[in-house]
Design a protein around this motif. Structure first.
Motif, PDB file in Angstrom:
ATOM      1  N   VAL B 104       0.817  -1.301  -0.124  1.00 35.30           N
ATOM      2  CA  VAL B 104       0.044   0.070  -0.027  1.00 35.30           C
ATOM      3  C   VAL B 104       0.879   1.347  -0.049  1.00 35.30           C
ATOM      4  CG1 VAL B 104      -1.914   1.383   1.067  1.00 35.30           C
ATOM      5  CG2 VAL B 104      -1.429  -1.237   1.344  1.00 35.30           C
ATOM      6  N   GLY B 105       0.750   2.129  -1.052  1.00 38.42           N
ATOM      7  CA  GLY B 105       1.474   3.078  -0.973  1.00 38.42           C
ATOM      8  C   GLY B 105       0.514   4.550  -0.953  1.00 38.42           C
ATOM      9  N   GLY B 106       1.044   5.561  -0.303  1.00 43.97           N
ATOM     10  CA  GLY B 106      -0.003   6.553  -0.348  1.00 43.97           C
ATOM     11  C   GLY B 106       0.814   7.946  -0.534  1.00 43.97           C
ATOM     12  N   GLY B 107       0.468   8.466  -1.766  1.00 43.63           N
ATOM     13  CA  GLY B 107       1.328   9.844  -1.662  1.00 43.63           C
ATOM     14  C   GLY B 107       2.552   9.712  -2.354  1.00 43.63           C
ATOM     15  N   VAL B 108       3.489  10.443  -1.624  1.00 42.82           N
ATOM     16  CA  VAL B 108       4.689  10.557  -1.954  1.00 42.82           C
ATOM     17  C   VAL B 108       5.388   9.201  -1.564  1.00 42.82           C
ATOM     18  CG1 VAL B 108       5.762  11.692   0.115  1.00 42.82           C
ATOM     19  CG2 VAL B 108       6.902  11.786  -1.818  1.00 42.82           C
ATOM     20  N   GLY B 109       4.932   8.509  -0.460  1.00 45.97           N
ATOM     21  CA  GLY B 109       5.327   7.079  -0.199  1.00 45.97           C
ATOM     22  C   GLY B 109       5.095   6.009  -1.282  1.00 45.97           C
ATOM     23  N   ILE B 110       4.438   6.171  -2.566  1.00 44.02           N
ATOM     24  CA  ILE B 110       4.617   5.272  -3.572  1.00 44.02           C
ATOM     25  C   ILE B 110       6.016   5.237  -3.774  1.00 44.02           C
ATOM     26  CG2 ILE B 110       3.876   4.850  -5.920  1.00 44.02           C
ATOM     27  CD1 ILE B 110       1.402   6.674  -4.984  1.00 44.02           C
ATOM     28  N   GLY B 132      -2.666   5.194  -3.563  1.00 43.10           N
ATOM     29  CA  GLY B 132      -3.626   6.400  -3.293  1.00 43.10           C
ATOM     30  C   GLY B 132      -2.894   7.537  -3.208  1.00 43.10           C
ATOM     31  N   ALA B 133      -3.965   8.862  -3.256  1.00 39.59           N
ATOM     32  CA  ALA B 133      -3.205  10.024  -3.249  1.00 39.59           C
ATOM     33  C   ALA B 133      -4.581  10.805  -2.849  1.00 39.59           C
ATOM     34  CB  ALA B 133      -2.626  10.694  -4.332  1.00 39.59           C
ATOM     35  N   ARG B 134      -4.556  12.266  -2.352  1.00 37.12           N
ATOM     36  CA  ARG B 134      -5.403  13.065  -2.049  1.00 37.12           C
ATOM     37  C   ARG B 134      -6.225  13.219  -3.487  1.00 37.12           C
ATOM     38  NH1 ARG B 134      -1.993  16.277   0.865  1.00 37.12           N
ATOM     39  NH2 ARG B 134      -2.165  18.150  -0.557  1.00 37.12           N
ATOM     40  N   ASN B 135      -5.491  13.644  -4.513  1.00 38.01           N
ATOM     41  CA  ASN B 135      -6.226  13.939  -5.845  1.00 38.01           C
ATOM     42  C   ASN B 135      -5.344  13.221  -7.017  1.00 38.01           C
ATOM     43  OD1 ASN B 135      -4.494  15.936  -6.636  1.00 38.01           O
ATOM     44  ND2 ASN B 135      -5.161  17.385  -5.051  1.00 38.01           N
ATOM     45  N   LYS B 136      -6.065  13.229  -7.992  1.00 41.58           N
ATOM     46  CA  LYS B 136      -5.197  12.681  -9.096  1.00 41.58           C
ATOM     47  C   LYS B 136      -3.996  13.163  -9.533  1.00 41.58           C
ATOM     48  CE  LYS B 136      -5.574  11.892 -14.240  1.00 41.58           C
ATOM     49  NZ  LYS B 136      -6.176  12.258 -15.563  1.00 41.58           N
ATOM     50  N   SER B 137      -3.549  14.722  -9.259  1.00 44.63           N
ATOM     51  CA  SER B 137      -2.369  15.308  -9.594  1.00 44.63           C
ATOM     52  C   SER B 137      -1.298  14.817  -8.627  1.00 44.63           C
ATOM     53  CB  SER B 137      -2.598  16.913  -9.483  1.00 44.63           C
ATOM     54  OG  SER B 137      -2.616  17.230  -8.110  1.00 44.63           O
ATOM     55  N   LEU B 138      -1.641  14.224  -7.599  1.00 42.40           N
ATOM     56  CA  LEU B 138      -0.525  13.832  -6.495  1.00 42.40           C
ATOM     57  C   LEU B 138      -0.399  12.526  -6.812  1.00 42.40           C
ATOM     58  CD1 LEU B 138      -1.984  15.729  -3.324  1.00 42.40           C
ATOM     59  CD2 LEU B 138       0.152  16.480  -4.696  1.00 42.40           C
ATOM     60  N   ASP B 143       2.070   3.533 -13.580  1.00 35.77           N
ATOM     61  CA  ASP B 143       2.291   2.818 -14.685  1.00 35.77           C
ATOM     62  C   ASP B 143       3.379   1.618 -14.216  1.00 35.77           C
ATOM     63  OD1 ASP B 143       3.891   4.889 -14.230  1.00 35.77           O
ATOM     64  OD2 ASP B 143       4.717   5.248 -16.389  1.00 35.77           O
ATOM     65  N   ARG B 144       4.427   2.328 -13.443  1.00 40.41           N
ATOM     66  CA  ARG B 144       5.637   1.297 -12.825  1.00 40.41           C
ATOM     67  C   ARG B 144       4.981   0.248 -12.058  1.00 40.41           C
ATOM     68  NH1 ARG B 144      10.752   4.650 -11.264  1.00 40.41           N
ATOM     69  NH2 ARG B 144      12.030   2.925 -12.109  1.00 40.41           N
ATOM     70  N   MET B 145       3.963   0.915 -10.924  1.00 39.64           N
ATOM     71  CA  MET B 145       3.494  -0.009 -10.193  1.00 39.64           C
ATOM     72  C   MET B 145       2.634  -1.337 -10.939  1.00 39.64           C
ATOM     73  SD  MET B 145       4.424   0.538  -7.092  1.00 39.64           S
ATOM     74  CE  MET B 145       3.320  -0.436  -5.894  1.00 39.64           C
ATOM     75  N   ARG B 146       1.925  -0.784 -11.845  1.00 39.15           N
ATOM     76  CA  ARG B 146       1.102  -1.463 -12.597  1.00 39.15           C
ATOM     77  C   ARG B 146       1.912  -2.799 -13.235  1.00 39.15           C
ATOM     78  NH1 ARG B 146      -4.150  -1.136 -13.865  1.00 39.15           N
ATOM     79  NH2 ARG B 146      -4.248   0.893 -13.527  1.00 39.15           N
ATOM     80  N   ASP B 147       3.071  -2.479 -13.859  1.00 39.65           N
ATOM     81  CA  ASP B 147       3.986  -3.202 -14.680  1.00 39.65           C
ATOM     82  C   ASP B 147       4.440  -4.428 -13.807  1.00 39.65           C
ATOM     83  OD1 ASP B 147       3.960  -1.956 -16.783  1.00 39.65           O
ATOM     84  OD2 ASP B 147       5.785  -0.903 -16.774  1.00 39.65           O
ATOM     85  N   ILE B 148       4.373  -4.342 -12.516  1.00 41.10           N
ATOM     86  CA  ILE B 148       5.206  -5.422 -11.352  1.00 41.10           C
ATOM     87  C   ILE B 148       3.977  -6.106 -10.791  1.00 41.10           C
ATOM     88  CG2 ILE B 148       7.367  -4.113 -11.325  1.00 41.10           C
ATOM     89  CD1 ILE B 148       6.506  -3.147  -8.581  1.00 41.10           C
ATOM     90  N   SER B 149       2.672  -5.378 -10.792  1.00 39.64           N
ATOM     91  CA  SER B 149       1.698  -6.099  -9.845  1.00 39.64           C
ATOM     92  C   SER B 149       0.938  -7.167 -10.502  1.00 39.64           C
ATOM     93  CB  SER B 149       0.994  -4.764  -9.324  1.00 39.64           C
ATOM     94  OG  SER B 149       1.669  -3.742  -8.721  1.00 39.64           O
ATOM     95  N   ASP B 150       0.426  -7.961  -9.766  1.00 38.29           N
ATOM     96  CA  ASP B 150      -0.493  -8.973 -10.462  1.00 38.29           C
ATOM     97  C   ASP B 150      -1.603  -8.361 -10.296  1.00 38.29           C
ATOM     98  OD1 ASP B 150       0.996 -11.736 -10.565  1.00 38.29           O
ATOM     99  OD2 ASP B 150       1.647 -10.839  -8.853  1.00 38.29           O
ATOM    100  N   GLU B 151      -2.357  -7.602  -9.376  1.00 38.19           N
ATOM    101  CA  GLU B 151      -3.511  -6.695  -9.279  1.00 38.19           C
ATOM    102  C   GLU B 151      -3.031  -5.319  -8.679  1.00 38.19           C
ATOM    103  OE1 GLU B 151      -6.669  -8.499  -6.894  1.00 38.19           O
ATOM    104  OE2 GLU B 151      -5.467 -10.409  -7.037  1.00 38.19           O
ATOM    105  N   ILE B 152      -3.822  -4.363  -9.198  1.00 33.59           N
ATOM    106  CA  ILE B 152      -3.559  -3.070  -8.642  1.00 33.59           C
ATOM    107  C   ILE B 152      -4.952  -2.342  -8.466  1.00 33.59           C
ATOM    108  CG2 ILE B 152      -3.031  -1.963 -11.040  1.00 33.59           C
ATOM    109  CD1 ILE B 152      -1.051  -0.121  -9.719  1.00 33.59           C
ATOM    110  N   ILE B 153      -5.037  -1.593  -7.215  1.00 28.08           N
ATOM    111  CA  ILE B 153      -6.123  -0.777  -7.164  1.00 28.08           C
ATOM    112  C   ILE B 153      -5.631   0.839  -6.938  1.00 28.08           C
ATOM    113  CG2 ILE B 153      -7.992  -0.138  -5.495  1.00 28.08           C
ATOM    114  CD1 ILE B 153      -7.628  -3.339  -4.874  1.00 28.08           C
ATOM    115  N   VAL B 154      -6.318   1.736  -7.564  1.00 24.12           N
ATOM    116  CA  VAL B 154      -5.861   3.056  -7.425  1.00 24.12           C
ATOM    117  C   VAL B 154      -6.929   3.761  -6.800  1.00 24.12           C
ATOM    118  CG1 VAL B 154      -4.966   4.953  -8.745  1.00 24.12           C
ATOM    119  CG2 VAL B 154      -4.538   2.966  -9.587  1.00 24.12           C
ATOM    120  N   CYS B 155      -6.779   4.620  -5.877  1.00 28.10           N
ATOM    121  CA  CYS B 155      -7.759   5.504  -5.329  1.00 28.10           C
ATOM    122  C   CYS B 155      -7.366   6.856  -5.036  1.00 28.10           C
ATOM    123  CB  CYS B 155      -8.495   4.716  -4.172  1.00 28.10           C
ATOM    124  SG  CYS B 155      -7.240   4.127  -2.949  1.00 28.10           S
TER     125      CYS B 155
END
Lengths: 484, 283
Positions: B104-110, B132-138, B143-155
């Protein structure tokens, strides 16, 4: 003074020990400039005249690095400061530092024959005078030494590491010092305050060591970027000297110790000295100082922390137009057991630091926002002597009381930092975390690894660490000779 | 001196720099950090290593502009230099084949999460990522996370992208549907996010690793500024961490210590921006 003015021993003994000028307490607590101003030419000459030039100089035996003391004093007497500096530097690579921070009263000056009657010759002050004179000159080139081809890695650039490095370089070995912080000097730069040891002095003496050919790589944390094993096997060093000191702070282990407003003395002094916290916001690192500060402990570090806190508080008081700070030393034993140098205690006392003896903190109190609001303490009395030979403090039942403080600085001492040892390549260590090393040779249980200074002894003095660095350099050199 | 090789701007306040630091790149592992100084008068700030390239001798740092130093860092462009980068510091993540894991990654923690997730995937884990992040711009590195993940959820908190809401919602769902097959969770982001992630996984008794970015000075165990309470024991996040068992962390202490220098931070920003005429911080 010409030859015909040669004094008799009796006349020499009549001369008073020359005091050293100090800035006045009410002036010096307003800034971080040096407190002790040093001798001028006349004072130095007069003090040098007091030396009896003993046939068997006991002063020299009291010096961990064996400075030829009477010889350099005789050179001052002759007015030949260049020669005096050469004599000192034949065994001491950091004289301007030692002249300021050595506990001379328990070393060279302790056994001075004049000590009993008129006060010992002020050897430390004379050493400082000569060293400062030399630093003020344009230091000439250093003659090249024949290179031996051996390479030595020195870990840590404090007093032990610098001395070992300099002595190895003087013998023709190639030396690289690895320093974890961004400035070389170790405790000399992060621990000892500017007003006791100006950082420019430290820098100049380190420049001398660099001119001897020593390379210093800052920002290198050994144990992380290279293991000991890598230094010896991959990086091709023939020997490693560990002089990483004792940097791990001890805490009181009482409730409330992690509240905001509680500092280790290490953190507080690093923010103030290394990061120039007193120049915030011109320099970026802040240091939080309250109105009423308790420093727990009574060693030299505690005195340094208290005096820094006082100065920061005074600067803040002037800036924000608020009342001046109150700084308290809180110590569980009595005045007699204080480990700090008498001179430092005196300085702190003159500057207005208050001493609370036979008081032991039980708990640091805080508010609901997590900030310090006070300290609950208990009064102590002295019982039977303990293992250290000092009378053990015993709590007086029912004597608990609270003091109103908003900042607590814990100065209880330090232990060696284990970071240098990455997993597999550790020399044997004691239960205190210190490295087991032969006192005379610095040799550890691991082949080609030597150690010295606080990492072996636990927190001690600059000069004893230098002595250990010196002995290790000699032993490393001997080991190389034996190999040939 | 450490040269900035390139820079990427993720948002108004989030930036990436790639720094030449061959000795550090050679040794860096997922989960470790460096201490950065940007000028002679500068403070020492810890930044987690977001990536490293041993061949080109570079490390990647992602930071959010929150104080004077990070604002200044954000102005530095490719070709400019940092006066010091020290590391790699801290302990590396414990990468093993656990089976099924959630990152689980939040904001800059990704950014610090990415190399850990990549190593976990490489070690053979089935990787579920929640970012996840507060809004889309953050949000960055989807893409990098999607490439290595079996499943990904973005919020995003405001629903401007992906699923609306905080990361603990999908985290809880995954744990519920996982029927005990989720062996370990990594949660890296703001302390408050990590706190709630740890609370969520606690219910399911799923071991949870968090990465604490405490206030530090030296980063080598010398100052004790980064002390935290883990299961009633005081530890230093610089040398004992930065990763800890999220269920053992005293979060109130972490949150409180985060605030020690808020006033000074404001003053420093004001001082810096007064001199540079920059816009300062939104808050």
């Amino acid at each position: 003074m010409s030859k015909s003015d040669e004094l008799t021993a009796r006349e020499r003994m009549m001369i008073e020990r020359q005091p050293m000028r100090l800035k006045k307490p009410d002036e010096r607590i307003r800034d971080f400039f040096e407190v002790a101003l040093g001798y001028d030419e006349e004072e130095a000459k007069k003090e040098a005249e007091r030396c009896l030039n003993c046939k068997k100089p006991t002063c020299k035996e009291g010096c961990p690095v064996g400075v030829p003391i009477p010889e350099f004093i005789m050179a001052i007497r002759k007015g030949d400061l260049k020669e005096a500096a050469r004599i000192i530097k034949s065994t001491n690579n950091l004289p301007a530092i030692c002249g300021r921070v050595c506990p001379q009263e328990t070393q060279c000056e302790l056994t001075c024959i004049l000590g009993k009657k008129k006060g010992s010759v002020a050897i430390g002050r004379l050493e400082r005078y000569v060293a400062d004179w030399e630093l003020s000159q344009n230091n000439g080139a250093i003659k090249d030494t024949q290179k031996t081809g051996y390479r030595i890695a020195v870990v840590g650039s404090g007093p032990a590491g610098l001395t070992c490095a300099a002595d190895c370089a003087k013998r023709g070995h190639t030396v690289v010092i690895f320093e974890a912080l961004h400035v070389a000097g170790g405790v000399l730069v992060y621990g000892i305050p500017e007003f006791r040891l100006p950082k420019q002095i430290v820098r100049k003496e380190i420049e001398y060591i660099e001119r001897l050919g020593v390379e210093i790589r800052t920002n290198y944390v050994i144990g992380k970027i290279y293991s000991l094993d890598e230094l010896l096997k991959k990086e091709g060093f023939d020997a490693v000297f560990l002089g990483t000191g004792a940097g791990l702070p001890l805490f009181l282990r009482i409730p409330g110790e992690n509240l905001n407003g509680v500092y280790s003395a290490n953190e507080f002094l690093t923010r103030v000295n290394l990061m120039k916290g007193y120049l915030f916001p011109e320099w970026d690192t802040p240091v939080k100082i309250g109105r009423k500060i308790a420093v727990v402990g009574a060693g030299n570090v505690a005195m340094d922390a208290a005096r820094c806190a006082l100065r920061l508080g005074m600067i803040k008081s002037r800036r924000d137009n608020c009342p001046p700070p109150e700084v308290h030393i809180v110590y569980r034993r009595s005045k007699a057991e204080m480990p700090a140098r008498a001179e430092e205690v005196e300085n702190a006392y003159e500057e207005g630091v208050r001493f609370n003896f036979l008081v032991n903190p039980l708990e640091i109190l805080g508010n609901d926002k997590g900030w310090v609001t006070g300290m609950r303490c208990i009064r102590m009395e002295l019982g039977e002597p303990d293992a250290s030979g000092r009378r053990r403090p015993v709590a007086i039942e029912g004597s608990e009381f609270a003091i109103d403080v908003d900042t607590v600085i814990v100065a209880l001492g330090t232990r060696p930092n284990p970071i240098v040892f990455s997993n597999s390549d550790e020399p044997v260590r004691t239960k205190w975390g210190t490295v087991e090393a032969d006192e005379e040779t610095g040799k550890t249980s691991r082949d080609r690894v030597w150690a010295g200074g606080d990492i072996v002894t636990g927190a001690a003095t600059v000069i004893s660490a230098m002595g250990a660095g010196k002995r290790a350099a000699r032993e490393i050199h001997t080991a190389f000779i034996e190999k040939q | 001196m450490f040269e900035i090789i390139s820079r990427e701007i993720f948002s108004d306040s989030t930036k990436l720099i790639i720094v030449a630091a061959p000795d550090i790149a050679r040794k860096a592992e997922a989960g470790q950090f460096v201490i950065v100084r940007i000028s002679e008068e500068g403070e020492r700030i810890p930044l987690t290593i977001a990536d490293y390239d041993r061949d080109s001798g570079t490390i990647t740092l992602v930071f959010q502009e929150v104080g004077k130093t990070t604002i200044h860092l954000g102005t530095l462009k490719a070709g400019e230099k940092l006066v010091s980068v020290t590391g790699p510091l801290g302990c590396a993540s414990e990468i093993r084949n656990y089976g099924k894991v959630i990152c689980v990654g939040g904001g800059v923690g990704i950014a610090p999460l990415f190399p850990i997730a990549r190593e976990l995937k490489a070690a053979g884990n089935y990787l579920i990522s929640i970012i996840g992040a507060r809004n889309k711009s953050l949000l960055f590195w989807e893409d990098r996370m999607r490439d290595i993940s079996d499943e990904i959820i973005v919020c995003t908190d405001d629903g401007s992208y992906g699923q609306k809401g905080v990361v603990t919602i999908p985290l809880k769902e995954k744990l519920e549907n996982g029927n005990g097959t989720i062996k370990r969770v990594w949660a890296i982001g703001p302390p408050i996010m990590m706190k709630y992630c740890a609370a969520t996984t606690h219910e399911f008794d799923t071991p949870t690793v968090v990465s604490l970015n405490s206030i530090m000075v030296d980063g080598t165990g010398m100052c004790g500024a980064c002390r935290i309470d883990i299961g009633g024991k005081t530890m230093f996040s610089c040398v004992d961490g930065p990763e800890f068992d999220g269920h053992e962390v005293d979060w109130n202490l972490v949150l409180s210590r985060q605030n020690i220098y808020l006033e000074e931070e404001k003053e420093a920003v004001g001082h810096y921006c007064g001199k540079k005429g920059c816009k300062g911080l939104g808050r």
